[in-house]
Write a protein that holds these residues in place. Structure first.
Motif, PDB file in Angstrom:
ATOM      1  N   ALA A  64       0.814  -1.214   0.000  1.00  0.00           N
ATOM      2  CA  ALA A  64       0.000   0.000   0.000  1.00  0.00           C
ATOM      3  C   ALA A  64       0.848   1.264   0.000  1.00  0.00           C
ATOM      4  O   ALA A  64       0.372   2.340  -0.387  1.00  0.00           O
ATOM      5  CB  ALA A  64      -0.935  -0.002   1.209  1.00  0.00           C
ATOM      6  N   ASP A  65       2.110   1.162   0.445  1.00  0.00           N
ATOM      7  CA  ASP A  65       2.967   2.342   0.497  1.00  0.00           C
ATOM      8  C   ASP A  65       3.743   2.554  -0.798  1.00  0.00           C
ATOM      9  O   ASP A  65       4.556   3.476  -0.881  1.00  0.00           O
ATOM     10  CB  ASP A  65       3.944   2.245   1.672  1.00  0.00           C
ATOM     11  N   LEU A  66       3.498   1.732  -1.819  1.00  0.00           N
ATOM     12  CA  LEU A  66       4.156   1.928  -3.112  1.00  0.00           C
ATOM     13  C   LEU A  66       3.309   2.848  -3.985  1.00  0.00           C
ATOM     14  O   LEU A  66       2.109   2.995  -3.773  1.00  0.00           O
ATOM     15  CB  LEU A  66       4.361   0.592  -3.827  1.00  0.00           C
ATOM     16  N   ALA A  67       3.953   3.454  -4.972  1.00  0.00           N
ATOM     17  CA  ALA A  67       3.246   4.366  -5.876  1.00  0.00           C
ATOM     18  C   ALA A  67       3.859   4.275  -7.261  1.00  0.00           C
ATOM     19  O   ALA A  67       5.029   3.920  -7.417  1.00  0.00           O
ATOM     20  CB  ALA A  67       3.318   5.800  -5.360  1.00  0.00           C
ATOM     21  N   GLY A  68       3.052   4.602  -8.260  1.00  0.00           N
ATOM     22  CA  GLY A  68       3.553   4.652  -9.619  1.00  0.00           C
ATOM     23  C   GLY A  68       4.455   5.861  -9.832  1.00  0.00           C
ATOM     24  O   GLY A  68       4.574   6.739  -8.969  1.00  0.00           O
ATOM     25  N   THR A  69       5.068   5.909 -10.992  1.00  0.00           N
ATOM     26  CA  THR A  69       6.024   6.990 -11.278  1.00  0.00           C
ATOM     27  C   THR A  69       5.381   8.363 -11.198  1.00  0.00           C
ATOM     28  O   THR A  69       5.956   9.289 -10.615  1.00  0.00           O
ATOM     29  CB  THR A  69       6.628   6.781 -12.674  1.00  0.00           C
ATOM     30  N   THR A  70       4.192   8.527 -11.759  1.00  0.00           N
ATOM     31  CA  THR A  70       3.537   9.839 -11.772  1.00  0.00           C
ATOM     32  C   THR A  70       3.289  10.338 -10.354  1.00  0.00           C
ATOM     33  O   THR A  70       3.615  11.482 -10.017  1.00  0.00           O
ATOM     34  CB  THR A  70       2.221   9.778 -12.552  1.00  0.00           C
ATOM     35  N   VAL A  71       2.714   9.489  -9.510  1.00  0.00           N
ATOM     36  CA  VAL A  71       2.430   9.884  -8.128  1.00  0.00           C
ATOM     37  C   VAL A  71       3.724  10.160  -7.379  1.00  0.00           C
ATOM     38  O   VAL A  71       3.819  11.134  -6.606  1.00  0.00           O
ATOM     39  CB  VAL A  71       1.619   8.789  -7.416  1.00  0.00           C
ATOM     40  N   SER A 123      10.450   1.920   0.859  1.00  0.00           N
ATOM     41  CA  SER A 123       9.279   1.081   0.606  1.00  0.00           C
ATOM     42  C   SER A 123       9.500   0.180  -0.606  1.00  0.00           C
ATOM     43  O   SER A 123       9.127  -1.004  -0.601  1.00  0.00           O
ATOM     44  CB  SER A 123       8.044   1.961   0.380  1.00  0.00           C
ATOM     45  N   GLU A 124      10.110   0.729  -1.648  1.00  0.00           N
ATOM     46  CA  GLU A 124      10.388  -0.063  -2.841  1.00  0.00           C
ATOM     47  C   GLU A 124      11.410  -1.158  -2.535  1.00  0.00           C
ATOM     48  O   GLU A 124      11.276  -2.302  -3.014  1.00  0.00           O
ATOM     49  CB  GLU A 124      10.905   0.836  -3.964  1.00  0.00           C
ATOM     50  N   ALA A 125      12.438  -0.822  -1.753  1.00  0.00           N
ATOM     51  CA  ALA A 125      13.442  -1.828  -1.396  1.00  0.00           C
ATOM     52  C   ALA A 125      12.810  -2.941  -0.564  1.00  0.00           C
ATOM     53  O   ALA A 125      13.097  -4.131  -0.768  1.00  0.00           O
ATOM     54  CB  ALA A 125      14.585  -1.172  -0.626  1.00  0.00           C
ATOM     55  N   ARG A 126      11.930  -2.583   0.356  1.00  0.00           N
ATOM     56  CA  ARG A 126      11.245  -3.589   1.174  1.00  0.00           C
ATOM     57  C   ARG A 126      10.397  -4.520   0.311  1.00  0.00           C
ATOM     58  O   ARG A 126      10.423  -5.742   0.476  1.00  0.00           O
ATOM     59  CB  ARG A 126      10.376  -2.874   2.213  1.00  0.00           C
ATOM     60  N   ALA A 127       9.658  -3.948  -0.649  1.00  0.00           N
ATOM     61  CA  ALA A 127       8.818  -4.765  -1.530  1.00  0.00           C
ATOM     62  C   ALA A 127       9.674  -5.698  -2.382  1.00  0.00           C
ATOM     63  O   ALA A 127       9.296  -6.859  -2.624  1.00  0.00           O
ATOM     64  CB  ALA A 127       7.972  -3.863  -2.423  1.00  0.00           C
ATOM     65  N   ARG A 128      10.829  -5.217  -2.804  1.00  0.00           N
ATOM     66  CA  ARG A 128      11.712  -6.058  -3.616  1.00  0.00           C
ATOM     67  C   ARG A 128      12.269  -7.218  -2.787  1.00  0.00           C
ATOM     68  O   ARG A 128      12.305  -8.365  -3.233  1.00  0.00           O
ATOM     69  CB  ARG A 128      12.858  -5.201  -4.154  1.00  0.00           C
ATOM     70  N   PHE A 129      12.703  -6.937  -1.558  1.00  0.00           N
ATOM     71  CA  PHE A 129      13.220  -7.999  -0.693  1.00  0.00           C
ATOM     72  C   PHE A 129      12.132  -9.022  -0.375  1.00  0.00           C
ATOM     73  O   PHE A 129      12.388 -10.226  -0.352  1.00  0.00           O
ATOM     74  CB  PHE A 129      13.770  -7.401   0.603  1.00  0.00           C
ATOM     75  N   GLY A 152      12.473   2.625  -7.779  1.00  0.00           N
ATOM     76  CA  GLY A 152      11.706   1.409  -7.563  1.00  0.00           C
ATOM     77  C   GLY A 152      10.619   1.223  -8.605  1.00  0.00           C
ATOM     78  O   GLY A 152      10.411   0.120  -9.132  1.00  0.00           O
ATOM     79  N   ALA A 153       9.914   2.309  -8.920  1.00  0.00           N
ATOM     80  CA  ALA A 153       8.880   2.241  -9.954  1.00  0.00           C
ATOM     81  C   ALA A 153       9.493   1.921 -11.314  1.00  0.00           C
ATOM     82  O   ALA A 153       8.867   1.261 -12.152  1.00  0.00           O
ATOM     83  CB  ALA A 153       8.114   3.560 -10.011  1.00  0.00           C
ATOM     84  N   PHE A 154      10.717   2.378 -11.543  1.00  0.00           N
ATOM     85  CA  PHE A 154      11.424   2.077 -12.785  1.00  0.00           C
ATOM     86  C   PHE A 154      11.561   0.563 -12.967  1.00  0.00           C
ATOM     87  O   PHE A 154      11.261   0.018 -14.036  1.00  0.00           O
ATOM     88  CB  PHE A 154      12.795   2.747 -12.768  1.00  0.00           C
ATOM     89  N   GLU A 155      11.988  -0.138 -11.922  1.00  0.00           N
ATOM     90  CA  GLU A 155      12.124  -1.590 -12.029  1.00  0.00           C
ATOM     91  C   GLU A 155      10.762  -2.253 -12.182  1.00  0.00           C
ATOM     92  O   GLU A 155      10.602  -3.174 -12.988  1.00  0.00           O
ATOM     93  CB  GLU A 155      12.838  -2.152 -10.795  1.00  0.00           C
ATOM     94  N   ARG A 156       9.768  -1.784 -11.444  1.00  0.00           N
ATOM     95  CA  ARG A 156       8.443  -2.399 -11.502  1.00  0.00           C
ATOM     96  C   ARG A 156       7.748  -2.173 -12.841  1.00  0.00           C
ATOM     97  O   ARG A 156       6.996  -3.026 -13.309  1.00  0.00           O
ATOM     98  CB  ARG A 156       7.559  -1.855 -10.371  1.00  0.00           C
ATOM     99  N   GLU A 157       7.986  -1.017 -13.455  1.00  0.00           N
ATOM    100  CA  GLU A 157       7.252  -0.645 -14.661  1.00  0.00           C
ATOM    101  C   GLU A 157       8.002  -0.924 -15.960  1.00  0.00           C
ATOM    102  O   GLU A 157       7.371  -1.161 -16.997  1.00  0.00           O
ATOM    103  CB  GLU A 157       6.895   0.844 -14.600  1.00  0.00           C
ATOM    104  N   ALA A 158       9.335  -0.882 -15.922  1.00  0.00           N
ATOM    105  CA  ALA A 158      10.107  -1.013 -17.157  1.00  0.00           C
ATOM    106  C   ALA A 158      10.883  -2.325 -17.264  1.00  0.00           C
ATOM    107  O   ALA A 158      11.277  -2.707 -18.366  1.00  0.00           O
ATOM    108  CB  ALA A 158      11.093   0.161 -17.292  1.00  0.00           C
ATOM    109  N   ILE A 159      11.109  -3.012 -16.150  1.00  0.00           N
ATOM    110  CA  ILE A 159      11.879  -4.258 -16.169  1.00  0.00           C
ATOM    111  C   ILE A 159      10.978  -5.473 -15.948  1.00  0.00           C
ATOM    112  O   ILE A 159      10.911  -6.374 -16.775  1.00  0.00           O
ATOM    113  CB  ILE A 159      12.987  -4.236 -15.105  1.00  0.00           C
ATOM    114  N   ARG A 160      10.264  -5.482 -14.849  1.00  0.00           N
ATOM    115  CA  ARG A 160       9.507  -6.674 -14.458  1.00  0.00           C
ATOM    116  C   ARG A 160       8.451  -7.111 -15.495  1.00  0.00           C
ATOM    117  O   ARG A 160       8.320  -8.310 -15.760  1.00  0.00           O
ATOM    118  CB  ARG A 160       8.864  -6.466 -13.087  1.00  0.00           C
ATOM    119  N   PRO A 161       7.689  -6.201 -16.092  1.00  0.00           N
ATOM    120  CA  PRO A 161       6.667  -6.665 -17.038  1.00  0.00           C
ATOM    121  C   PRO A 161       7.234  -7.342 -18.285  1.00  0.00           C
ATOM    122  O   PRO A 161       6.512  -8.066 -18.971  1.00  0.00           O
ATOM    123  CB  PRO A 161       5.931  -5.367 -17.415  1.00  0.00           C
ATOM    124  N   PHE A 162       8.524  -7.127 -18.579  1.00  0.00           N
ATOM    125  CA  PHE A 162       9.092  -7.611 -19.839  1.00  0.00           C
ATOM    126  C   PHE A 162      10.226  -8.614 -19.636  1.00  0.00           C
ATOM    127  O   PHE A 162      10.853  -9.026 -20.607  1.00  0.00           O
ATOM    128  CB  PHE A 162       9.621  -6.427 -20.654  1.00  0.00           C
TER     129      PHE A 162
END
Length: 270
Positions: free
Chosen positions: A57-64, A151-157, A194-204
């Motif tokens: 819940a504490d993660l956000a997209g790039t725009t936000v 928050s992004e580092a925690r979600a990744r771990f 963190g959003a960079f990895e979630r949006e540009a790496i993980r989906p592909f």
């Protein structure tokens, strides 16, 4: 027919394809280590970190994330302006929040601030003098950019720790390292890394390299990391001279191609 356990294959699956085994993991895959790897590959959306998960819940997209950083920076500018006004000599005018104060104008205020906050060795600094800066830090807490990054580092771990073997997470980290950005660059990269990895790496990561490359090169984190948001050009022929004279375009840098590529010119394989 029951397959004979393959402890060596299980060891290879966990240590060479994943992040190592936990207690009891060998028993789960020893019968068919290769099948366990294939099963992880077949899991739907196995590489994604979902924002719908209550744990994220504490993660956000790039725009936000960028909006939060811009709002926080505006408040920091207000705080710096208020502090400069409080320490400026009587009658000194202060610029608007969005403007940049010339160095020659800032110098007297900086000297006054330094003189007001410095004390001779062995003396005690008055509480009224030391309080403002400390109060601002205590009230603000960690900057929003740092909170987002943690928050992004925690979600990744958490994603790595929850993986059955970790094969997909190793692929994610490989490509994130290949297309790396540094959070030491500035706050904009820190808040969007963190959003960079979630949006540009993980989906592909299990899909098209072309799609991943295009997403990486268009993501704000990579654009800011490479300073491409400041890059202009090239301007052909006579237009360059006219533009330079009118807008000082000569000071602008051309496209930073140190690590970027021309995605638009790359033909997509059919």
């Amino acid at each position: 027919m029951v397959s004979k356990p393959d402890p060596k294959g299980a060891l290879i699956a966990f240590n060479r394809f994943g992040f190592g085994a936990r207690a009891g993991d060998f028993d789960k895959v020893a019968a068919d280590p290769r099948g366990a790897l294939r099963a992880e590959l077949r899991k739907p959306d196995v590489a994604l970190i979902s924002l719908d998960d209550p744990a994220n819940a504490d993660l956000a997209g790039t725009t936000v994330a960028l909006q939060d950083s811009f709002a926080a920076e505006y408040q920091r500018r207000l705080a710096r302006l208020a502090e400069a006004k409080a320490t400026a000599p009587p009658g000194m005018s202060m610029p608007p929040v969005g403007s940049v104060m010339p160095a020659a104008t800032m110098a007297p205020a900086a000297k006054v601030t330094a003189a007001a906050t410095m004390a001779p060795p062995g003396s005690m600094m008055p509480a009224a003098t030391a309080a403002p800066a400390a109060t601002v830090k205590t009230e603000m807490g960690p900057p929003i950019e740092q909170r987002r990054f943690r928050s992004e580092a925690r979600a990744r771990f958490d994603k790595v720790a929850a993986a059955d073997i970790g094969y997909i997470e190793r692929l994610v980290q490989f490509w994130s390292n290949h297309f790396c950005v540094s959070v030491a660059k500035d706050n904009l990269v820190r808040v969007t890394a963190g959003a960079f990895e979630r949006e540009a790496i993980r989906p592909f990561v299990l899909g098209s390299f072309y799609d991943m490359l295009r997403a990486v090169e268009h993501h704000p984190a990579m654009l800011v990391f490479l300073d491409n948001q400041q890059s202009i050009g090239p301007i052909p022929g006579p237009a360059r001279t006219a533009s330079a004279a009118s807008t000082k375009i000569s000071r602008a840098r051309f496209s930073n191609c140190t690590r970027s590529v021309s995605v638009e010119a790359t033909p997509r394989p059919t």
